[in-house]
Motif scaffolding. Structure first.
Motif, mmCIF file in Angstrom:
data_model
loop_
_atom_site.group_PDB
_atom_site.id
_atom_site.type_symbol
_atom_site.label_atom_id
_atom_site.label_comp_id
_atom_site.label_asym_id
_atom_site.label_seq_id
_atom_site.Cartn_x
_atom_site.Cartn_y
_atom_site.Cartn_z
ATOM 1 N N UNK A 1 -20.971 -58.820 -12.667
ATOM 2 C CA UNK A 1 -20.640 -59.258 -14.021
ATOM 3 C C UNK A 1 -20.016 -58.129 -14.833
ATOM 4 N N UNK A 2 -20.505 -56.914 -14.647
ATOM 5 C CA UNK A 2 -19.912 -55.767 -15.346
ATOM 6 C C UNK A 2 -18.457 -55.560 -14.920
ATOM 7 N N UNK A 3 -18.213 -55.698 -13.620
ATOM 8 C CA UNK A 3 -16.843 -55.569 -13.119
ATOM 9 C C UNK A 3 -15.941 -56.648 -13.727
ATOM 10 N N UNK A 4 -16.449 -57.870 -13.796
ATOM 11 C CA UNK A 4 -15.657 -58.962 -14.360
ATOM 12 C C UNK A 4 -15.414 -58.739 -15.850
ATOM 13 N N UNK A 5 -16.401 -58.195 -16.533
ATOM 14 C CA UNK A 5 -16.246 -57.882 -17.952
ATOM 15 C C UNK A 5 -15.111 -56.887 -18.161
ATOM 16 N N UNK A 6 -15.058 -55.885 -17.314
ATOM 17 C CA UNK A 6 -13.985 -54.892 -17.401
ATOM 18 C C UNK A 6 -12.628 -55.540 -17.155
ATOM 19 N N UNK A 7 -12.554 -56.418 -16.148
ATOM 20 C CA UNK A 7 -11.294 -57.091 -15.837
ATOM 21 C C UNK A 7 -10.808 -57.925 -17.012
ATOM 22 N N UNK A 8 -11.748 -58.468 -17.784
ATOM 23 C CA UNK A 8 -11.378 -59.333 -18.905
ATOM 24 C C UNK A 8 -11.048 -58.544 -20.176
ATOM 25 N N UNK A 9 -11.058 -57.203 -20.077
ATOM 26 C CA UNK A 9 -10.603 -56.412 -21.226
ATOM 27 C C UNK A 9 -11.671 -55.702 -22.014
ATOM 28 N N UNK A 10 -12.858 -55.497 -21.432
ATOM 29 C CA UNK A 10 -13.915 -54.751 -22.112
ATOM 30 C C UNK A 10 -13.733 -53.267 -21.792
ATOM 31 N N UNK A 11 -13.359 -52.484 -22.804
ATOM 32 C CA UNK A 11 -13.051 -51.068 -22.594
ATOM 33 C C UNK A 11 -14.176 -50.150 -23.045
ATOM 34 N N UNK A 12 -15.377 -50.682 -23.146
ATOM 35 C CA UNK A 12 -16.522 -49.895 -23.582
ATOM 36 C C UNK A 12 -16.775 -48.712 -22.645
ATOM 37 N N UNK A 13 -16.915 -47.498 -23.176
ATOM 38 C CA UNK A 13 -17.245 -46.347 -22.324
ATOM 39 C C UNK A 13 -18.625 -46.475 -21.697
ATOM 40 N N UNK A 14 -19.528 -47.197 -22.373
ATOM 41 C CA UNK A 14 -20.860 -47.412 -21.802
ATOM 42 C C UNK A 14 -20.753 -48.341 -20.587
ATOM 43 N N UNK A 15 -19.917 -49.373 -20.700
ATOM 44 C CA UNK A 15 -19.704 -50.260 -19.556
ATOM 45 C C UNK A 15 -19.131 -49.486 -18.380
ATOM 46 N N UNK A 16 -18.212 -48.591 -18.648
ATOM 47 C CA UNK A 16 -17.624 -47.769 -17.585
ATOM 48 C C UNK A 16 -18.700 -46.987 -16.845
ATOM 49 N N UNK A 17 -19.645 -46.426 -17.582
ATOM 50 C CA UNK A 17 -20.755 -45.676 -16.950
ATOM 51 C C UNK A 17 -21.632 -46.598 -16.109
ATOM 52 N N UNK A 18 -21.890 -47.788 -16.625
ATOM 53 C CA UNK A 18 -22.711 -48.747 -15.878
ATOM 54 C C UNK A 18 -22.084 -49.054 -14.524
ATOM 55 N N UNK A 19 -20.775 -49.286 -14.533
ATOM 56 C CA UNK A 19 -20.069 -49.635 -13.297
ATOM 57 C C UNK A 19 -20.055 -48.447 -12.334
ATOM 58 N N UNK A 20 -19.765 -47.269 -12.852
ATOM 59 C CA UNK A 20 -19.679 -46.079 -11.999
ATOM 60 C C UNK A 20 -21.030 -45.713 -11.388
ATOM 61 N N UNK A 21 -22.089 -45.800 -12.192
ATOM 62 C CA UNK A 21 -23.417 -45.376 -11.734
ATOM 63 C C UNK A 21 -24.266 -46.516 -11.208
ATOM 64 N N UNK A 22 -23.761 -47.774 -11.379
ATOM 65 C CA UNK A 22 -24.532 -48.963 -10.990
ATOM 66 C C UNK A 22 -25.927 -48.915 -11.623
ATOM 67 N N UNK A 23 -25.917 -48.647 -12.929
ATOM 68 C CA UNK A 23 -27.153 -48.443 -13.662
ATOM 69 C C UNK A 23 -26.994 -48.960 -15.085
ATOM 70 N N UNK A 24 -28.035 -49.535 -15.637
ATOM 71 C CA UNK A 24 -27.986 -50.002 -17.020
ATOM 72 C C UNK A 24 -28.141 -48.829 -17.978
ATOM 73 N N UNK A 25 -27.317 -48.825 -19.026
ATOM 74 C CA UNK A 25 -27.457 -47.872 -20.114
ATOM 75 C C UNK A 25 -27.411 -48.657 -21.429
ATOM 76 N N UNK A 26 -28.264 -48.288 -22.359
ATOM 77 C CA UNK A 26 -28.251 -48.919 -23.679
ATOM 78 C C UNK A 26 -27.054 -48.417 -24.476
ATOM 79 N N UNK A 27 -26.583 -49.239 -25.398
ATOM 80 C CA UNK A 27 -25.458 -48.831 -26.265
ATOM 81 C C UNK A 27 -25.876 -47.678 -27.162
#
Length: 312
Positions: free
Chosen positions: A286-312
């Protein structure tokens, strides 16, 4: 194609038209040749950079291409060149401000909006965006200064008047002055009875002040007025999420996504809730799909790279 683009006898406007058509085809969802076309477009833009580096139309195409390939920061740099080339073009400023805001470049957005006001001092949009950006950076006094200036410029536009009232409420909520904030959210509802955001921000302010039952009541009112509104459902889910009621949050996020609207941020929220209930693989998808749909959040980027949840 690169050979043709290097040819000086091919008019720039023809190259521009071809790029636009090629981009439209490259970004069709499910296009099996999409990645090949995107790679080729990168080469064509590199050719044009050396030939027509300051052509506003080509730079606009390049900015859109970079946005669609997830290069928001680079897209903003290119669009800044477009603005610099023609600073009296309102639409270019508007596009740059929105691009910076949507790609989480809030400090840059605040600066750009303020510069735009120098060129367009009677346009309330830039005061509004200055306010939004300063709220994101925590500079509530500066946000208030510009929002108060901008709202006096609005003439016979109830939705825009209501939006200024919502933003004013957000400023007071950011300062912890929740009673004042709620006054403005109520004003916004009266000004424009279609202002769903007024209900959402009202509920958020109540939740932040730990008045959860009242927050849910406001969102229930919103859903009775705006049935199945994805943003209202997402806000509902986030209040559950912040209380660690993940199962209830998931139900709301799934309902929000059922509407098949622009859902990049909702997808991220849904992924967060799944991750925290032990469904890590689904969350990452879902995080990957969120990125594909235009979510440019730096926190989301960390989640995808580390495969880990981070709070905003």
């Amino acid at each position: 194609l690169e050979t043709a683009f290097k040819a000086e006898d091919v008019p720039v406007n023809e190259k521009s038209k071809f790029l636009q058509k090629l981009m439209n085809f490259a970004f069709i969802p499910g296009n099996p040749n999409g990645d090949i076309l995107k790679s080729g477009l990168t080469g064509l833009f590199n050719v044009l950079d050396s030939q027509e580096e300051n052509n506003p139309e080509l730079l606009s195409h390049q900015s859109r291409f970079l946005m669609n390939t997830g290069e928001a920061a680079k897209a903003a740099i290119v669009l800044q060149k477009v603005v610099d080339a023609n600073p009296n073009d309102y639409k270019n400023w508007e596009n740059l401000v929105m691009l910076q805001y949507d790609s989480w470049q809030y400090k840059a957005c605040a600066l750009t909006a303020e510069k735009a006001i120098d060129y367009f001092p009677s346009q309330p949009f830039f005061y509004l965006m200055k306010g939004y950006a300063e709220i994101k950076t925590g500079n509530f006094d500066k946000a208030q200064e510009f929002v108060f200036l901008g709202r006096d410029l609005v003439v016979k536009n109830k939705p825009l008047n209501a939006e200024f009232e919502v933003v004013t409420g957000m400023i007071y909520a950011g300062k912890g002055e929740y009673d004042r904030a709620i006054e403005y959210f109520e004003k916004a509802k009266k000004t424009d009875d279609q202002a769903a955001w007024a209900y959402i921000e009202h509920a958020k302010a109540l939740a932040e002040s730990k008045n959860y039952s009242e927050a849910y009541a406001v969102l229930d009112q919103a859903l009775s007025k705006f049935p199945n509104n994805s943003n209202v459902l997402d806000a509902y889910g986030m209040i559950y999420f912040n209380q660690e009621k993940y199962a209830e949050a998931i139900v709301k996020f799934e309902k929000a996504l059922a509407n098949k609207v622009y859902a990049a941020v909702i997808l991220e929220h849904y992924g967060d809730a799944l991750f925290l209930t032990g469904k890590e693989r689904d969350a990452n998808d879902l995080w990957e799909e969120s990125k594909k749909q235009g979510n440019y959040s730096p926190v989301l980027k960390r989640k995808i790279e580390d495969k880990q949840y981070y709070a905003e």
